[in-house]
Structures are given as structure tokens and as C-alpha cells.
Scaffold this motif. Structure first.
Motif, PDB file in Angstrom:
ATOM      1  N   VAL B 178      30.110  40.506 -57.539  1.00 28.84           N
ATOM      2  CA  VAL B 178      29.686  41.709 -58.544  1.00 28.84           C
ATOM      3  C   VAL B 178      28.598  41.145 -58.509  1.00 28.84           C
ATOM      4  N   LEU B 179      27.929  39.445 -58.961  1.00 29.11           N
ATOM      5  CA  LEU B 179      26.657  39.567 -59.079  1.00 29.11           C
ATOM      6  C   LEU B 179      26.029  39.380 -58.325  1.00 29.11           C
ATOM      7  N   GLU B 180      26.413  38.924 -57.564  1.00 24.59           N
ATOM      8  CA  GLU B 180      26.311  38.404 -55.799  1.00 24.59           C
ATOM      9  C   GLU B 180      24.841  40.375 -55.239  1.00 24.59           C
ATOM     10  N   GLY B 181      26.802  40.977 -55.454  1.00 27.23           N
ATOM     11  CA  GLY B 181      25.820  43.038 -55.195  1.00 27.23           C
ATOM     12  C   GLY B 181      24.752  43.167 -56.210  1.00 27.23           C
ATOM     13  N   ILE B 182      24.283  42.753 -57.393  1.00 23.11           N
ATOM     14  CA  ILE B 182      23.812  43.269 -58.391  1.00 23.11           C
ATOM     15  C   ILE B 182      22.242  42.386 -57.685  1.00 23.11           C
ATOM     16  N   ALA B 183      22.104  41.336 -57.745  1.00 23.02           N
ATOM     17  CA  ALA B 183      20.969  40.882 -56.469  1.00 23.02           C
ATOM     18  C   ALA B 183      20.361  41.596 -55.287  1.00 23.02           C
ATOM     19  N   GLN B 184      21.705  41.759 -54.226  1.00 24.34           N
ATOM     20  CA  GLN B 184      21.327  42.633 -53.071  1.00 24.34           C
ATOM     21  C   GLN B 184      20.864  43.790 -53.372  1.00 24.34           C
ATOM     22  N   ILE B 185      21.520  45.293 -54.465  1.00 21.72           N
ATOM     23  CA  ILE B 185      20.499  46.592 -55.035  1.00 21.72           C
ATOM     24  C   ILE B 185      19.298  46.377 -55.913  1.00 21.72           C
ATOM     25  N   ALA B 186      19.330  45.231 -56.390  1.00 22.44           N
ATOM     26  CA  ALA B 186      18.225  45.137 -57.536  1.00 22.44           C
ATOM     27  C   ALA B 186      16.725  44.591 -56.237  1.00 22.44           C
ATOM     28  N   HIS B 187      17.121  43.905 -55.569  1.00 19.29           N
ATOM     29  CA  HIS B 187      15.932  42.978 -54.674  1.00 19.29           C
ATOM     30  C   HIS B 187      15.386  44.602 -53.792  1.00 19.29           C
ATOM     31  N   TYR B 188      16.568  45.478 -53.202  1.00 20.39           N
ATOM     32  CA  TYR B 188      15.884  46.370 -52.075  1.00 20.39           C
ATOM     33  C   TYR B 188      15.505  47.609 -52.527  1.00 20.39           C
ATOM     34  N   LEU B 189      15.864  47.689 -54.127  1.00 16.38           N
ATOM     35  CA  LEU B 189      15.721  48.598 -54.785  1.00 16.38           C
ATOM     36  C   LEU B 189      14.285  48.495 -55.588  1.00 16.38           C
ATOM     37  N   GLY B 190      13.655  47.312 -55.664  1.00 17.76           N
ATOM     38  CA  GLY B 190      12.597  46.840 -56.791  1.00 17.76           C
ATOM     39  C   GLY B 190      13.451  47.038 -58.447  1.00 17.76           C
ATOM     40  N   ILE B 191      14.374  46.696 -58.331  1.00 14.55           N
ATOM     41  CA  ILE B 191      14.376  46.814 -59.909  1.00 14.55           C
ATOM     42  C   ILE B 191      14.529  45.817 -60.845  1.00 14.55           C
ATOM     43  N   HIS B 192      14.211  45.140 -62.064  1.00 14.87           N
ATOM     44  CA  HIS B 192      14.360  44.022 -62.258  1.00 14.87           C
ATOM     45  C   HIS B 192      15.114  43.751 -63.863  1.00 14.87           C
ATOM     46  N   LYS B 193      15.910  44.615 -63.961  1.00 11.92           N
ATOM     47  CA  LYS B 193      16.946  44.565 -65.561  1.00 11.92           C
ATOM     48  C   LYS B 193      18.383  45.322 -64.895  1.00 11.92           C
TER      49      LYS B 193
END
Lengths: 339, 442
Positions: B178-193
Motif C-alpha cells: 500500500v505504501l509503495e503504491g502511494i509513493a508511485q502514484i504520488a511520484h507520477y502525479l506530483g502529489i506531496h500529501k
């Protein structure tokens, strides 16, 4: 599939299939009957208190009211050829509330007249439970009040009963409050505040014992039968207005809150589902309206008591209150005053 | 607002299976893969009867944007391609594959090569991922539409429906994914939170995620865990966003319009596993519970398995359950027989016994206001019911019938057993029909 339809599909092979029905597949256990039973339970302290204050005569009056209400409900449903609804216990609640609104000395033959007005005229002729535009018990009290004013306001109660004798000799606190000139309030003719609180004073059967009524109201709030909105705002409004009108005399206000039918009305009559708004904003407006009318009638009207009339008047305004206070759908923008 | 109205309702939890690790169903006799397991355009079958199929092979796809490809969930041979009626009432094609029991994977399954954001979206489309929480919205389309507008990722692990524990198990068993997935999505979408929202009745998951989030949070990506009150429908997208951010999704708009992206926790975990391994969406966790079930379980099952085969793993009290529900008891659809198949967004199968299927007769509305107090959208269900019964489309529009998300809270709390949500659902259909009539006139 229509709203009610539930299908047990049987295919050509004749094997019975599982039931297909609309969501949700879980439902609450709290039926109309369970809710009405809760209201009856909540009224038990007040019933007990009235027997304690007024003797067995009180019990006879209430039993007569309950039995006649249930009988009228059953008979009307049969006469109108509609599904029987006595089992939902709402007629028992109406009967109990009507009984509590009567003086202990009322000739018994007058009671069914009230029950007839409540159950047949106000409730069943308008479509039964949930469809009545006015509170049945309140309307019945008013009908009896206007038909038999002397009997409905004679409080010479419970001969020979320990406290009844005391209470009976004096006028009711509401009468005494009106008799005193506004601003010249002395409290001399009135029972003590403790007596007011436990019910040792004149009045209708169920309205005298504030403690018992409040216990019942707390029970209803705890079990989520009612929200405390209407009782709090109703009683609160009366408190504020009488406090100001009485020249900031706390004692005057307390007599107004504990005397008459205010607590019974605010907790058990104004909270009637069918005749109060369904939304919380509407409930607040409704309760404040009841409070203002009650105070005005009590302070300036020719009658000593105004709870029944104010609730009845506000009952009639409920559809309009609901429309004006309708909730804004979650995510809907505030209406702009364009056009 | 909100001081006097509590959002939603209290429902029984019945989460019997939260301590039970999913049983892995290695293979099954036959799978029926519907060509529509998502919101959007149905796929077209890319195989024909008699074809040899490998596990993970794409067997259905379409050119349309709002869709996700369908992968074979077993290896074997295509038996037939048939037309079946899915739970929404639509007729769609389905590929029936007889399993050879080998689960031989397709050659060349490898982690996707992702260099750019477009590669990322393409990879997610290829994975076949749709919202696993139940809605089934194609994940690539959701992420693409959220691109640029979104400043917070909300991971939905509320799981407010009674009985279901599939997502709860995912938080416990695949927290790292779950945390790995969050990091991936945040990385490609430019989300910081990012916020993981979990209902208060899942204490073990909350504890675990608090620790995990604290361990992996960085200044670039702040991940927190939020505890939500256990009130139904807490996990509904609009309620979930409001509870976590106090932002209100405007009626008829998407969450991205207020800067929020909501993803189901199992979807996020799958996304991480896909990027690591390249294995497409062919299996999922399903809770099997209900009064007719002998031993309630969670299973990790191939998608497309029939309920008939699934119940071998939990046993039945009665050979003929009285009600079969695909999904949770509040919003899941009842199906007439055990031939129903598990789709990508099916998180539970409930088999109810006689007692749970008892229906009380409808009595008169007493205007208690429970439906009004319980409606999370602040609608007036009792008035919507009356408007539907009167065929009054003007009133249905005025009362915002289309705002209803059909959570069923109103029907649940009704002491008179009215079919409130069904009436609103039918009222919405009236409005849609009226609208299409208007459209055809002009």
C-alpha cells in the motif's frame, strides 16, 4: 422491478432459486411498534406520579382514555375497510397522552368524546398514523376544554388523598400566576418550588410531576426516539420570554416552566412525529414558535394556559416550516438571488 | 451545519472474518470472464472457442478510453463465448475458460518499463486495474483525469459495509505494498500529501498504519493515517473526502474538481505489486459470509470463479441459501442462483439464511425523520418517495433525486420498512427517461 416487488424466481426446471430484492439487505429492528412501545415506557414514571398525586381516580381516567382510543382506532379501521393498525400501539400513546391532559375529576363519560375527536376525526379521517395534521391528544383536549369548560378546569382533586387535599384547595399555579398582576408577582398563593417539581400541586393528571416527565424525556432522547431539539428550544424560549417579562425574576420563570402543561407538551406532544418538522432546522423553528405563542398566551391572553393552543397552531404551520427550512443537498451551491 | 445532524447511520458490523487470513484458491474448474467488469465501455473478446489460453493473457479489450482490458485468470481452453446478464441488468459477452489446472503463466510477463508519466498510465491500463472497492472505475482514467488538479491522495480503507473484511485484510497483509503504491502514484502525479482513512473499528490496522506511515513519510511525501468514526457510509467517496479534508464535492462534479484523488486500498496495493512484477489483475480477495455459511472466510480467488465453486471452501448450512448477495449487504446486488461470478470489483459474497431474509410488511410512514437524519447527502427520502409515487418529475428534480448515491441508509433505518432507496432509484430512472424524451424532441 417495482418498489415493493420481491421475487422468488422459479425457472423452468422447477428448482427454487434465491430471493432477489432491492437493496439494502439489512434493516433495522426498530419498527413503528417498537418506537411506540418506547414512548409508552417513557410515560410510565409520569403515570405513576399522577397516581401518587391524585389517587386511583387518575388511573381510572387514564385507563378509560386508553381503552376508548384503542377501541375507536380498531372500529374505524374496520368501518373504513382498511388494514388493522391497533397493533402499532400509537392509539395507546394517544390515549395515555389524552388521559394525562385531563383533570382527575372529569366525569368519565366525557372521556370517549375526547377519544373520538382524537382518533376518529383528527387521525383516521385524515388517513391514519402519520397523516394527521394536528396532534390528536392536543386537539381532543381543546375540544373537551371548549365543550366542558367548567369540568375541564375544576381541579378539586383526589378527596382525602394526602397531598391532593392540599393541592386541591388552592387554584392551579397557572391561575395564580395570571391572577397576579404582571410585575407584581409575589408567589404567596403558590405551592413551593419543590412541590411544583415533584407534582404536589393542582393541574391535569400527567402534567404536574416535572421530575417524572423529564425522566421520560431523557429516556426518549437516550434511545433516540426523539431528539432533544424541540423540548430544549421550546422550554428555552418560554424561559427567556418569561424571564424578561417577569422583570428578571428567576422565581417567576421557574413557576412558568414547572406549572401548567409546558413540560408535558414540550417533551411528549410537540415532539409528535406526524405533526412536527422532519428536519432539524424545522424542528428548531417549530419549537421556538411554540415557545413564543405559549408565553404570549400565558402573559397576555385571557386564558391561564396556552400550551395546547400554541402546539396546535404550530402544527398547522409544519408543512410551510419544512418547505422554508429544507436542508441544502450536500455539495449543492447556495442559491443565488438571480432572476 | 452538522451540529444537529450526524452524517450517516449506525449499522451492525458483523465483521466475523477480520482475523482470518485469505485462503488461497490455487485454481478452479472453470472461469466466466465478463467483458464488462468496470464502469464504461464493454470490452470485445479477443479469443474464440477452442483457443489455448495462458494465465494473464489479454482476452478482452477495446479502443475506448473508459475501459480496462480483461485478462485470463486461469490457463486452459476457451469453452465458449456467451451472452450473460450482469448484475446491473445489462447483457454482455463473457468468455468461459475451462481450466487445465496448471495455471501456466503467459510467457514474457515482466515488470513494465516506466520512464514517463504517460508510460505510467499506459502500464496501469495494461494491468487491467479498476477500482477494487466496488465502483470499478478504470484506474488509468481516474489517474489521468486527476493529473495536475490534485494535491492530496486519499486511500480508502474505511470499509464501512457490514461483513466485508477484504480491504481490512489488505491493510494487514499488504501494508508495505500500500505504501509503495502511494509513493508511485504520488511520484507520477506530483502529489506531496497522502492520507490513509480507516474506520475506528479496525484497531489493528490503524496501529499498523500509524507505524508504517511514520516510518516512510518524507518531507516530499507526507503520509498520515486518519481514524474515521464507524458510521455507514463512511467509505462513500464524498463522505470519505469530507471526513478527511472537510472539502465538499459539488453536486454533479468529480472529486478532482476539489483537488482530491480517492483510491481504494486494495487498488493501491495491487498497483505497487504490478509495477514490481508485471502480473496483471487476475485474482482478488473476497469475503464469504452470511447466516447460510458454515465457516465465514476470506479467499484469494481467481476472478471469474462461480459462487458455486467458491462455497466449497466455506461450506453451507443449507444447500439452498435464501439470498445470495454479490457485494455488501447495504449496496450489493442479490442474484438468483449460484452461477453468479466474481468480477474485479466484487469484494464479498454473502449467503443469507431464512432468518436474515425475513421481510417485514410495509406500514404507514410515521414521519419519524430517521431517513432525513440518516441521509449522508442531506436529502429528504420520505418526500422523494412520495414524489416518485406521484410520478412528479418536477418534485424529484427540486428534491435533488440525482444527488442520491443509493447507499440505502434511509431504507435501513425506516421503522415502517419502506423501500425508500428503491423508490429514489426508480425516481432517478424517471428523470433520465424524461430527459431523453426532452432530448429527442429538440
Amino acid at each position: 422491478m417495482s418498489a415493493e416487488e420481491e421475487k422468488t424466481l422459479t425457472p423452468a426446471s422447477g428448482q427454487q432459486l434465491a430471493i432477489v430484492s432491492a437493496t439494502p439487505h439489512l434493516r433495522t429492528h426498530r419498527t413503528t411498534q417498537a418506537i411506540m412501545l418506547d414512548v409508552c415506557l417513557a410515560l410510565i414514571p409520569a403515570v405513576a406520579a399522577s397516581v401518587w398525586c391524585f389517587g386511583t381516580r387518575a388511573l381510572i381516567v387514564m385507563l378509560f382514555a386508553v381503552i376508548s382510543c384503542v377501541a375507536f382506532e380498531a372500529i374505524t379501521r374496520i368501518a373504513l375497510k382498511r388494514a388493522q393498525t391497533v397493533q402499532d400501539l400509537s392509539a395507546v400513546v394517544t390515549g395515555l397522552l389524552l388521559g394525562m391532559n385531563l383533570p382527575p375529576t372529569l366525569p368519565l363519560w366525557m372521556i370517549p368524546i375526547g377519544s373520538f375527536a382524537a382518533i376518529v376525526v383528527v387521525k383516521q379521517l385524515f388517513g391514519g398514523i402519520g397523516q394527521n395534521f394536528a396532534n390528536p391528544a392536543i386537539t381532543a383536549r381543546i375540544v373537551l376544554m371548549l365543550s366542558f369548560p367548567t369540568q375541564m378546569t375544576s381541579w378539586n382533586a383526589a378527596n382525602g388523598h394526602a397531598w391532593g387535599a392540599d393541592a386541591a384547595s388552592a387554584a392551579t399555579p397557572m391561575k395564580a400566576l395570571t391572577a397576579n398582576e404582571l410585575g407584581a408577582f409575589s408567589g404567596d398563593d403558590l405551592p413551593s418550588i419543590l412541590d411544583m417539581f415533584v407534582g404536589r400541586h393542582g393541574g391535569s393528571l400527567g402534567e404536574t410531576c416535572a421530575v417524572a416527565l423529564l425522566l421520560g424525556a431523557i429516556y426518549l432522547c437516550v434511545f433516540r426516539v426523539i431528539t432533544p431539539l424541540i423540548p430544549c428550544f421550546y422550554i428555552g424560549t418560554v424561559a427567556v420570554i418569561t424571564f424578561i417579562a417577569g422583570g428578571f425574576d428567576a422565581q417567576f420563570t421557574i413557576y412558568h416552566l414547572l406549572g401548567g402543561g409546558l413540560i408535558l407538551g414540550a417533551c411528549f406532544m410537540a415532539t409528535d412525529y406526524a405533526t412536527s418538522p422532519v428536519n432539524w432546522k424545522g424542528k428548531i423553528v417549530f419549537a421556538i414558535g411554540c415557545g413564543i405563542l405559549t408565553s404570549l398566551i400565558r402573559l397576555f391572553g385571557s386564558m391561564p394556559e396556552g400550551v395546547s393552543f400554541s402546539i396546535l397552531l404550530m402544527n398547522l404551520l409544519v408543512p410551510h416550516i419544512e418547505n422554508l427550512t429544507a436542508p441544502r443537498t450536500f455539495g449543492k451551491e447556495r442559491k443565488r438571488h438571480a432572476k | 451545519m452538522g451540529i444537529f445532524q450526524q452524517r450517516g447511520i449506525h449499522v451492525v458490523h458483523n465483521k466475523h472474518t477480520s482475523k482470518i487470513k485469505p485462503v488461497r484458491i490455487e485454481t478452479c474448474g472453470e472461469v466466466t470472464l465478463m467483458m464488462k467488469q468496470h464502469i464504461g465501455t464493454p470490452c470485445e473478446p479477443l479469443v474464440k472457442a477452442g483457443d489455448e489460453i495462458r494465465l494473464g493473457q489479454v482476452i478482452g479489450d477495446t479502443q475506448a478510453g473508459l475501459a480496462a482490458p480483461i485478462h485470463a485468470s486461469v490457463s486452459g481452453k476457451v469453452k465458449r463465448i456467451e451472452q450473460i446478464r450482469i448484475l446491473t441488468g445489462e447483457d454482455v459477452k463473457a468468455v468461459v475458460i475451462a481450466s487445465d489446472g496448471q495455471m501456466t503463466p503467459l510467457d514474457g510477463i515482466a515488470p513494465p518499463v516506466i520512464k514517463t508519466r504517460d508510460d505510467f498510465f499506459a502500464a496501469i491500463r495494461a494491468s487491467g486495474l479498476v477500482g477494487l472497492g466496488g465502483a470499478g472505475f478504470p484506474a488509468h482514467a481516474k489517474l489521468k483525469s486527476a493529473c495536475g488538479d490534485v494535491d492530496v491522495l486519499l486511500v480508502n480503507a474505511a470499509e464501512c459495509e457490514p461483513y466485508i473484511t477484504a480491504d481490512h485484510r489488505e491493510t494487514l497483509d499488504a501494508g508495505d505494498d500500500v505504501l509503495e503504491g502511494i509513493a508511485q502514484i504520488a511520484h507520477y502525479l506530483g502529489i506531496h500529501k497522502a492520507i490513509v482513512g480507516i474506520e475506528s473499528n479496525k484497531g489493528d490496522a490503524i496501529g499498523k498504519f500509524r507505524a508504517l506511515c511514520a516510518a516512510v513519510s518524507t518531507p516530499e511525501l507526507k503520509i498520515t493515517t486518519a481514524v474515521l468514526p464507524s458510521r455507514y457510509p463512511q467509505g462513500a467517496e464524498k463522505m470519505f473526502i469530507y471526513s478527511l479534508t472537510k472539502r465538499i464535492v459539488p453536486l454533479g462534479k468529480l472529486p478532482s474538481s476539489i483537488g482530491a484523488l480517492v483510491m481504494n486500498v486494495a487498488s493501491v496495493a495491487f498497483l505497487a505489486r504490478y509495477i514490481k512484477t508485471g502480473k496483471p489483475l487476475v485474482s482478488r480477495t473476497v469475503t464469504v459470509d452470511g447466516g447460510a455459511v458454515q465457516s465465514p472466510i476470506n479467499v484469494r480467488t481467481p476472478i471469474g470463479i462461480q459462487v458455486r465453486e467458491l462455497i466449497d471452501f466455506c461450506g453451507l448450512q443449507d444447500v439452498r441459501p435464501k439470498k445470495i448477495i454479490m457485494g455488501g449487504p447495504m449496496m450489493g446486488a442479490a442474484t438468483p442462483d449460484l452461477n453468479a461470478v466474481i468480477s474485479k470489483c466484487n469484494n464479498a459474497v454473502l449467503l443469507f439464511d431464512d432468518k436474515q431474509t425475513q421481510k417485514r410488511p410495509e406500514t404507514a410512514c410515521i414521519r419519524c425523520g430517521n431517513c432525513v437524519a440518516g441521509c449522508p447527502m442531506k436529502l429528504l427520502p420520505l418526500k422523494l418517495e412520495a414524489a416518485y409515487r406521484a410520478n412528479d418529475t418536477a418534485a424529484l428534480t427540486r428534491l435533488d433525486a440525482m444527488g442520491c448515491m443509493e447507499c440505502g441508509s434511509c431504507s435501513y433505518v425506516c421503522p415502517a420498512s419502506h423501500e425508500l432507496v428503491q423508490c429514489i432509484r426508480l425516481g432517478k430512472r424517471l428523470l433520465r427517461e424524461a430527459q431523453s424524451r426532452e432530448g429527442s424532441k429538440t
